[in-house]
Design an enzyme around this catalytic site. Sequence first.
Site, PDB file in Angstrom:
ATOM      1  CG  ASP A 238      -1.939   1.087   1.188  1.00 46.41           C
ATOM      2  OD1 ASP A 238      -2.357   1.454   0.087  1.00 46.41           O
ATOM      3  OD2 ASP A 238      -2.300   1.595   2.263  1.00 46.41           O
ATOM      4  CB  VAL A 239       0.233   4.693  -1.240  1.00 47.95           C
ATOM      5  CG1 VAL A 239      -1.003   5.025  -0.406  1.00 47.95           C
ATOM      6  CG2 VAL A 239       1.055   5.951  -1.492  1.00 47.95           C
TER       7      VAL A 239
END
Length: 415
Positions: A238-239
């Site tokens: 995930d970012v």
Amino acid sequence: MSEKFNSSKQKNDKFSSDKPRSQRSDSDKPRGKKPGTEKSRIETVRGGKPAADKSGADKARTGSRNDKPRTDKPRSDKPRSGKPAGDKPRSTKPRAESLMVKKVNDEEVEDAPKYEKPKNALDDGDGLQSEKLQKVLARAGHGSRREVEAMIQAGRISVDGKISTLGDRVELVAGTKIRLDGHVLSILEAEDTVCRVLAYYKPEGELCTRSDPEGRPTVFDRLPKMRGSRWVAVGRLDVNTSGLLLFTTDGELANRLMHPSREVEREYAVRVFGQIDDEKIKQLSRGVQLEDGPAAFRTIKYQGGEGLNQWYNVTLTEGRNREVRRLWEAVGVQVSRLIRVRYGDLNLPKGLPRGGYKELDLPDINYLRQLVDMTEETVSKLPVERDRRRVKANQIRRAVKRHTQVAPARRSSGP
């Protein structure tokens, strides 16, 4: 008296005719019931025996079908065609073969025609093999199978000038040309390419994509450039998640490592915020229901913390989207920080800075290949690069030494 007789005769003449009975039309036939029709009929059958009295059944049927009474003529054994029943020839049509069971011997089985494979089937002999297009391109290092499938669906890939569709198969021959956006891809040479694997320390804020329309940084921006192949990410982060992210030049290796059936462990260090008790820990171990199905942590280990901020190490054997965060949120706990520290038995290298990478040596590469039932590599590109760095370091050392030797000589020869 004579007048009555004449009137009755005129009435009877209305129903009389000079034509034979068989040639009379419907208008000439008398209407009404004939005398004696209400009496019981005796019908003869083929056996010659009288049948039972069916007058009651006839009365019921005459009211529903037709008011015209049946004739008193007995049924004849003669068929309608005028020929006796015994003289009718049997049909010459053959019986259905599906209803017949025929016993065959071994010689007939050997002489029977053999099954031939279709042209698009895999060849298990020494000939060429037909494989799915996305598998060929993934093994050649042009992306993971999912990435290649997306390219095929977008119409970006063609084989010998024909736009490919999902599910197409190709045979790897010398004349086959596979193009991506009009550029020819190297396929046959990819089999001889050495498998390379990078361990990358992904920082927070980078996207796991090759390009972002908004111009945000991606994990591919810092990787070394290559010719003839490309880096394929093993999974995603995930970012807002940091930690270990593997890259490889072998698309098939990446696809197998990502597949849930392999059950490769991923370990995360997670900092959570909220009240946590034993019941919530048991619930996360047993499993909770998420939007895309049930999920659970394989292991949960407490690592310490202060106040409501607690650190845990958890392991999973699959890589669903934001799975770690969603599991904690399902029990009412928020994740404030998430770091992947291990993939399989490979740990995040110590001393590796965020945004940095390290190329794995041959034993670590073969460990990953054995993990997913792939053949081991015998050659690694890493020792070659180490030798080059050693040669380059020696060249710099010699150049510095020559420079130190030349500088005093120039000073002594000066005015």
